[in-house]
Design a protein around this motif. Structure first.
Motif, mmCIF file in Angstrom:
data_model
loop_
_atom_site.group_PDB
_atom_site.id
_atom_site.type_symbol
_atom_site.label_atom_id
_atom_site.label_comp_id
_atom_site.label_asym_id
_atom_site.label_seq_id
_atom_site.Cartn_x
_atom_site.Cartn_y
_atom_site.Cartn_z
ATOM 1 N N ALA A 115 0.808 -1.223 0.000
ATOM 2 C CA ALA A 115 0.000 0.000 0.000
ATOM 3 C C ALA A 115 0.843 1.274 0.000
ATOM 4 O O ALA A 115 0.283 2.368 0.095
ATOM 5 N N THR A 116 2.159 1.160 -0.098
ATOM 6 C CA THR A 116 2.996 2.368 -0.020
ATOM 7 C C THR A 116 2.625 3.446 -1.047
ATOM 8 O O THR A 116 2.643 4.635 -0.715
ATOM 9 N N PRO A 117 2.253 3.098 -2.295
ATOM 10 C CA PRO A 117 1.851 4.173 -3.224
ATOM 11 C C PRO A 117 0.594 4.903 -2.757
ATOM 12 O O PRO A 117 0.452 6.111 -2.977
ATOM 13 N N PHE A 118 -0.319 4.179 -2.115
ATOM 14 C CA PHE A 118 -1.558 4.798 -1.653
ATOM 15 C C PHE A 118 -1.315 5.660 -0.414
ATOM 16 O O PHE A 118 -1.953 6.709 -0.244
ATOM 17 N N PHE A 119 -0.409 5.216 0.451
ATOM 18 C CA PHE A 119 -0.023 6.058 1.585
ATOM 19 C C PHE A 119 0.599 7.356 1.078
ATOM 20 O O PHE A 119 0.321 8.443 1.602
ATOM 21 N N ARG A 120 1.456 7.237 0.065
ATOM 22 C CA ARG A 120 2.116 8.414 -0.498
ATOM 23 C C ARG A 120 1.097 9.430 -0.996
ATOM 24 O O ARG A 120 1.197 10.636 -0.712
ATOM 25 N N ASP A 121 0.093 8.946 -1.717
ATOM 26 C CA ASP A 121 -0.908 9.845 -2.287
ATOM 27 C C ASP A 121 -1.881 10.358 -1.232
ATOM 28 O O ASP A 121 -2.267 11.533 -1.254
ATOM 29 N N GLU A 122 -2.287 9.474 -0.313
ATOM 30 C CA GLU A 122 -3.273 9.849 0.707
ATOM 31 C C GLU A 122 -2.739 10.915 1.655
ATOM 32 O O GLU A 122 -3.451 11.856 2.024
ATOM 33 N N PHE A 123 -1.473 10.767 2.067
ATOM 34 C CA PHE A 123 -0.906 11.665 3.071
ATOM 35 C C PHE A 123 0.173 12.592 2.500
ATOM 36 O O PHE A 123 0.845 13.281 3.263
ATOM 37 N N GLN A 124 0.329 12.597 1.158
ATOM 38 C CA GLN A 124 1.292 13.474 0.493
ATOM 39 C C GLN A 124 2.710 13.289 1.052
ATOM 40 O O GLN A 124 3.340 14.220 1.548
ATOM 41 N N LEU A 125 3.220 12.057 0.964
ATOM 42 C CA LEU A 125 4.479 11.690 1.594
ATOM 43 C C LEU A 125 5.634 11.721 0.602
ATOM 44 O O LEU A 125 5.467 11.440 -0.585
ATOM 45 N N SER A 126 6.822 12.038 1.105
ATOM 46 C CA SER A 126 8.054 11.899 0.342
ATOM 47 C C SER A 126 8.509 10.440 0.381
ATOM 48 O O SER A 126 7.967 9.621 1.143
ATOM 49 N N GLY A 127 9.527 10.111 -0.402
ATOM 50 C CA GLY A 127 10.075 8.759 -0.358
ATOM 51 C C GLY A 127 10.622 8.415 1.018
ATOM 52 O O GLY A 127 10.477 7.287 1.503
ATOM 53 N N PHE A 128 11.259 9.407 1.673
ATOM 54 C CA PHE A 128 11.776 9.188 3.021
ATOM 55 C C PHE A 128 10.654 8.899 4.003
ATOM 56 O O PHE A 128 10.751 7.994 4.843
ATOM 57 N N VAL A 140 7.697 7.647 3.350
ATOM 58 C CA VAL A 140 7.176 6.307 3.067
ATOM 59 C C VAL A 140 8.052 5.259 3.745
ATOM 60 O O VAL A 140 7.562 4.290 4.335
ATOM 61 N N GLY A 141 9.364 5.463 3.684
ATOM 62 C CA GLY A 141 10.284 4.534 4.340
ATOM 63 C C GLY A 141 10.059 4.457 5.837
ATOM 64 O O GLY A 141 10.210 3.395 6.447
ATOM 65 N N LEU A 142 9.658 5.576 6.452
ATOM 66 C CA LEU A 142 9.400 5.576 7.895
ATOM 67 C C LEU A 142 8.168 4.738 8.253
ATOM 68 O O LEU A 142 8.087 4.218 9.372
ATOM 69 N N VAL A 143 7.224 4.614 7.338
ATOM 70 C CA VAL A 143 6.079 3.732 7.592
ATOM 71 C C VAL A 143 6.564 2.289 7.713
ATOM 72 O O VAL A 143 6.158 1.549 8.624
ATOM 73 N N VAL A 144 7.447 1.877 6.792
ATOM 74 C CA VAL A 144 8.016 0.531 6.857
ATOM 75 C C VAL A 144 8.855 0.372 8.122
ATOM 76 O O VAL A 144 8.816 -0.676 8.788
ATOM 77 N N THR A 151 13.603 -3.859 2.128
ATOM 78 C CA THR A 151 13.571 -2.663 1.289
ATOM 79 C C THR A 151 13.104 -3.000 -0.120
ATOM 80 O O THR A 151 12.333 -2.250 -0.731
ATOM 81 N N THR A 152 13.559 -4.115 -0.651
ATOM 82 C CA THR A 152 13.088 -4.554 -1.968
ATOM 83 C C THR A 152 11.578 -4.737 -1.964
ATOM 84 O O THR A 152 10.870 -4.294 -2.877
ATOM 85 N N THR A 153 11.056 -5.383 -0.928
ATOM 86 C CA THR A 153 9.618 -5.602 -0.828
ATOM 87 C C THR A 153 8.859 -4.288 -0.711
ATOM 88 O O THR A 153 7.806 -4.106 -1.324
ATOM 89 N N GLY A 154 9.396 -3.353 0.070
ATOM 90 C CA GLY A 154 8.699 -2.113 0.331
ATOM 91 C C GLY A 154 8.689 -1.129 -0.834
ATOM 92 O O GLY A 154 7.781 -0.302 -0.937
ATOM 93 N N TYR A 155 9.691 -1.201 -1.715
ATOM 94 C CA TYR A 155 9.821 -0.175 -2.755
ATOM 95 C C TYR A 155 9.627 -0.684 -4.183
ATOM 96 O O TYR A 155 9.730 0.101 -5.125
ATOM 97 N N THR A 156 9.351 -1.960 -4.359
ATOM 98 C CA THR A 156 9.183 -2.480 -5.718
ATOM 99 C C THR A 156 8.077 -1.751 -6.479
ATOM 100 O O THR A 156 8.267 -1.313 -7.628
#
Length: 397
Positions: A27-40, A42-46, A219-224
């Motif tokens: 769901a990382t792409p949806f978190f990014r869009d929902e909460f307007q997140l940077s790549g960094f 998004v990494g903090l969610v993981v 990291t591979t799993t989280g950012y693919t």
């Protein structure tokens, strides 16, 4: 309980738990869009997810020894289901981080409970294969979550995937508690003796390698999906398919290397360690290939290859560990080894996201390749160094 019935029940639990846990990665792409997140961010969610896992891993391992895996695994899957529902109602980024932390904490029941079931009930000579099959539950669950979350989001809304995973988790809890049987717990909680393990040089080296291996895996799993979407230019839905294929490839790797660990001749520490070494070297090469991929076909092929080697190493990692410690230390060693893997996931995803934000994904993937190079040195030391025990867990009949 018959051996393969037990393994099947553990595999079923692992699939259900991993569907919920790895839904956060998908769901990382949806978190990014929902909460307007940077790549960094998004990494903090993981990181928050894996921090919850790391913090509660050892206490929940002690509870597993005390109450038995049937109770702790049932409570774990119930808690994971509740955690998935909490993610869907997160109203802000801090609330999302807290929900991810709570979800991750209940996944801490997985490794102690499932490993205890395998090592307590499966005879030597079949343990490595059983471990590989059990570990398929992780990659299978992750692959299902990748398709589930991205597919349902395209039809309904992104929270629907988590709601579906939670419902499946509740059903799994009922079935597992009703049909699984164990020998109960010891009645007393105990904590790992890390002092003794710290003096075991090859074990210490393997856990250090585990830090770097875990960094690459999580990291591979989280950012693919994000990589496929942002760098390669394919859709999020296609990224979900790639992540699912990556997990299928990892499942094949876990079963195949588990079988090889059982049948290869020679000293187990050297033969199993050699398998882990080959997986790590191949992973480094493929990280570099992904870094320089600029087409959908090349990126997809390289990532599927990464699945086989980078996601497929965990069963061999624990099989190698069993050749380094005594039978009465395996529980403690497992806890320490898993904590090391998870620790790599605490720091690598934000660093990966930061590099992607500043320099692009090429630098991020090369960072993971560098981590793999460091792991290679420590694995070679494991192969070349005799453990300070006369009888290892792998030799128990």
């Amino acid at each position: 309980m018959a051996t393969w019935r037990l393994v099947s029940m553990i595999l079923f639990w692992q699939v259900a738990a991993s569907i919920i846990y790895y839904s956060v990665f998908a769901a990382t792409p949806f978190f990014r869009d929902e909460f307007q997140l940077s790549g960094f961010a998004v990494g903090l969610v993981v990181t928050s997810l894996t921090l919850g896992y790391a913090v509660f891993l050892l206490p929940l391992g002690a509870m597993t020894d005390r109450f038995g895996e049937r109770r702790t695994l049932t409570v774990g899957i119930l808690g994971l289901s509740v955690g998935a529902l909490l993610v869907t109602v997160a109203w802000s980024y801090p609330a999302l981080l807290l929900a991810a932390f709570l979800l991750g904490s209940l996944y801490g029941t997985a490794m102690p409970g499932t490993n205890k079931a395998i090592f307590d009930n499966v005879a030597a000579g079949r343990q490595n294969l059983a471990m590989g099959i059990k570990q398929v539950g992780v990659t299978a669950g992750s692959g299902i979550s990748a398709l589930l979350v991205t597919w349902i989001a395209g039809i309904l809304f992104w929270q629907a995937g988590f709601i579906t995973a939670a419902i499946f988790g509740l059903l799994a809890a009922v079935l597992f508690f009703g049909f699984y049987r164990d020998g109960g717990g010891s009645g007393a909680a105990s904590y790992p003796d890390f002092g003794g393990l710290a003096r075991n040089k090859p074990y210490r080296s393997l856990t250090i390698a585990g830090f770097f291996l875990g960094a690459g895996l999580f990291t591979t799993t989280g950012y693919t999906i994000l990589f496929i979407d942002e760098s390669i230019g394919a859709t999020v839905a296609y990224g979900g398919v790639v992540l699912a294929l990556l997990q299928v490839s990892g499942s094949v790797g876990r079963v195949l290397t588990g079988w090889l660990s059982d049948v290869l001749p020679g000293e187990p520490r050297k033969s199993i360690g050699a398998i882990l070494l080959i997986q790590t070297i191949a992973g480094v090469i493929l990280f570099v290939v992904v870094a320089f991929s600029d087409t959908v076909l090349t990126a997809t092929a390289a990532l599927i290859g990464l699945g086989f080697f980078v996601l497929g190493f965990t069963g061999v990692y624990y099989s190698c560990m069993a050749t380094l410690v005594g039978p009465d230390e395996m529980g403690s060693a497992t806890g320490g080894g898993q904590l090391s893997l998870t620790s790599g996931a605490l720091v690598a995803p934000p660093a990966f996201g930061y590099l992607a934000d500043i320099y692009g994904y090429q630098a991020s993937w090369l960072l993971l390749a560098g981590f793999g190079c460091l792991a290679i040195g420590f694995i070679i030391y494991v192969i070349r160094t005799e453990p300070p025990v006369t009888r290892t867990a792998a030799a128990v009949e």
